[in-house]
Enzyme design. Structure first.
Site, short mmCIF file in Angstrom:
data_model
loop_
_atom_site.label_atom_id
_atom_site.label_comp_id
_atom_site.label_asym_id
_atom_site.label_seq_id
_atom_site.Cartn_x
_atom_site.Cartn_y
_atom_site.Cartn_z
N HIS A 81 0.86 -1.18 0.00
CA HIS A 81 0.00 0.00 0.00
C HIS A 81 0.89 1.23 0.00
CE1 HIS A 81 -2.80 2.99 1.70
NE2 HIS A 81 -3.80 2.17 1.41
N ASP A 117 3.00 -4.66 8.03
CA ASP A 117 1.73 -3.94 7.89
C ASP A 117 0.60 -4.96 8.00
OD1 ASP A 117 -0.53 -2.58 7.13
OD2 ASP A 117 0.25 -1.89 5.21
N GLN A 175 -4.67 -5.27 6.82
CA GLN A 175 -5.64 -6.20 6.20
C GLN A 175 -5.70 -7.54 6.93
OE1 GLN A 175 -7.73 -5.46 3.62
NE2 GLN A 175 -6.92 -3.38 3.63
N LYS A 177 -10.58 -1.37 10.28
CA LYS A 177 -10.59 -2.55 9.41
C LYS A 177 -10.84 -3.83 10.21
CE LYS A 177 -7.46 -0.43 6.03
NZ LYS A 177 -8.42 -0.15 4.94
N CYS A 222 -4.78 2.28 -3.88
CA CYS A 222 -3.56 2.81 -3.23
C CYS A 222 -2.37 1.89 -3.41
CB CYS A 222 -3.81 3.08 -1.73
SG CYS A 222 -5.00 4.38 -1.41
#
Length: 405
Positions: A120, A198, A201, A224, A362
């Site tokens: 991202h 990261d 998600q 999220k 993104c």
């Protein structure tokens, strides 16, 4: 909460209609829906317990402080780490920026920062800026034609470059690919790399055990994972956190202030100046309680079964091309239809009540690698069901017929 199919009743947003059709929400990768318990927790704080934290001895402040810090403990337990290693931020984006800014002192000219082609923008741009500040080099682990990182190739790249920093998404926001991050972290650490994952998600779908992953930093966003917007988590190993300089300054994160000198508290307080997003933290606490009450094995199996049902239905449509790893996936299908523009298809789908995302998500560098200008992205969560997918596929057939005249 043993019956996963009944959980969608807890999400009030899903009960509405769009353009005269039942809402089919297929954009959880952008933001998840919120159960009523989360909404109630936020309302309850403002209606009954509204007070600032860490700042008063009166009853409301003490109660707010206690509840606020209890959520930090819940978050730590969820990740299998210590509460002192949890920093509240405004989102995964700020969490990455905080770390990237703090690592300026760790790099010299020609040092390597290594990321992947799946990232991202929030896990690209902060590292680009760090490279500019320090004259380090930003290198990228490539993906194959399908948009997948091959672990063997990635390990070879790490071995070749011996990076000082390695940053990688746990799961791709665009394609849903689940990376073998534990292997990549272990290899990077052989060369003394600082590792950041990261998890924006992955967190909702994978429930990571950060002690097992052994990364230095892990970031995520509450919104999220059933929680409110405007709240993020930065996990950092305690020594790694305290090695970072302060990022923002203000009240609360200080020990002493004079006109000559200021001294700062240890982590996590040193990174939390000012009044925090108290209501969001309490709302996220309710989200964590909600998730804890669900059998994770059952939830994961349900999502995987639903995803395979979606993939099977999409693959039955001639002209559809799906990108990414369709076996190791959090439940995201990113696809194109022939040469039709993704924007046109998404707009038509919306007229049938289908909420799906279109665009580059993104991840412009990934789109360039795949020679695409964008895709339609369907991102599932456990509050979806086969009826949602059937409505989506039916609408997709009709939209395709309209486009082809």
């Amino acid at each position: 909460m043993s019956d996963i199919t009944q959980l969608r009743n807890d999400f009030p947003t899903l009960k509405q209609t769009i353009e005269g059709h039942p809402l089919v929400y297929l954009d959880s990768g952008a933001t998840s829906q919120k159960p009523q318990t989360v909404i109630d927790a936020i309302n309850r704080f403002y209606a009954k317990n509204n007070a600032n934290v860490h700042r008063g001895l009166h009853t409301l402040s003490e109660k707010a402080t206690f509840n606020y810090e209890k959520v930090r403990e819940k978050m730590a337990n969820f990740l299998h780490v210590n509460a002192t290693e949890i920093v509240w931020t405004s989102g995964a984006t700020e969490s990455i920026n905080l770390v990237a800014a703090g690592l300026t002192q760790n790099l010299s000219q020609n040092d390597i920062i290594l990321i992947t082609a799946l990232e991202h923008h929030a896990n690209i741009v902060p590292w680009q800026q760090l490279a500019l500040r320090t004259k380090a080099k930003l290198e990228v682990i490539p993906v194959n034609e399908q948009g997948c990182i091959e672990t063997t190739q990635a390990i070879s790249k790490i071995t070749q470059l011996k990076p000082k920093i390695f940053a990688c998404s746990h799961a791709s926001n665009t394609l849903g690919n689940i990376q073998e991050v534990e292997k990549l972290i272990a290899k990077a650490k052989e060369f003394g790399a600082i590792t950041l994952i990261d998890g924006a998600q992955a967190f909702l779908h994978l429930r990571p055990n950060l002690r097992q992953l052994d990364c230095d930093f892990y970031v995520l966003s509450a919104h999220k994972a059933l929680g409110p917007t405007g709240l993020g988590v930065l996990y950092g190993k305690y020594d790694a956190l305290n090695a970072l300089p302060v990022y923002k300054t203000g009240g609360e994160m200080i020990e002493t202030v004079s006109f000559d000198k200021t001294t700062f508290r240890q982590a996590p307080a040193k990174f939390e100046p000012g009044t925090p997003n108290i209501s969001a933290v309490l709302g996220f606490g309710a989200a964590l309680d909600y998730l804890e009450a669900i059998d994770f094995g059952a939830l994961h199996q349900y999502e995987q079964d639903l995803y395979q049902y979606l993939i099977q239905k999409l693959q039955s449509i001639e002209g559809i091309k799906i990108y990414g790893d369709l076996k190791h996936n959090i439940g995201t299908a990113s696809f194109t239809y022939k040469n039709e523009h993704h924007y046109d298809l998404a707009m038509l789908l919306n007229s049938y009540g289908i909420a799906a995302r279109s665009g580059h998500h993104c991840t412009q560098p990934l789109m360039q690698t795949l020679n695409l200008n964008g895709t339609i992205r369907v991102s599932l969560a456990f509050y979806n069901n086969k009826a949602d997918i059937d409505r989506f596929i039916s609408a997709l057939h009709e939209c395709i017929a309209l486009l082809e005249g």
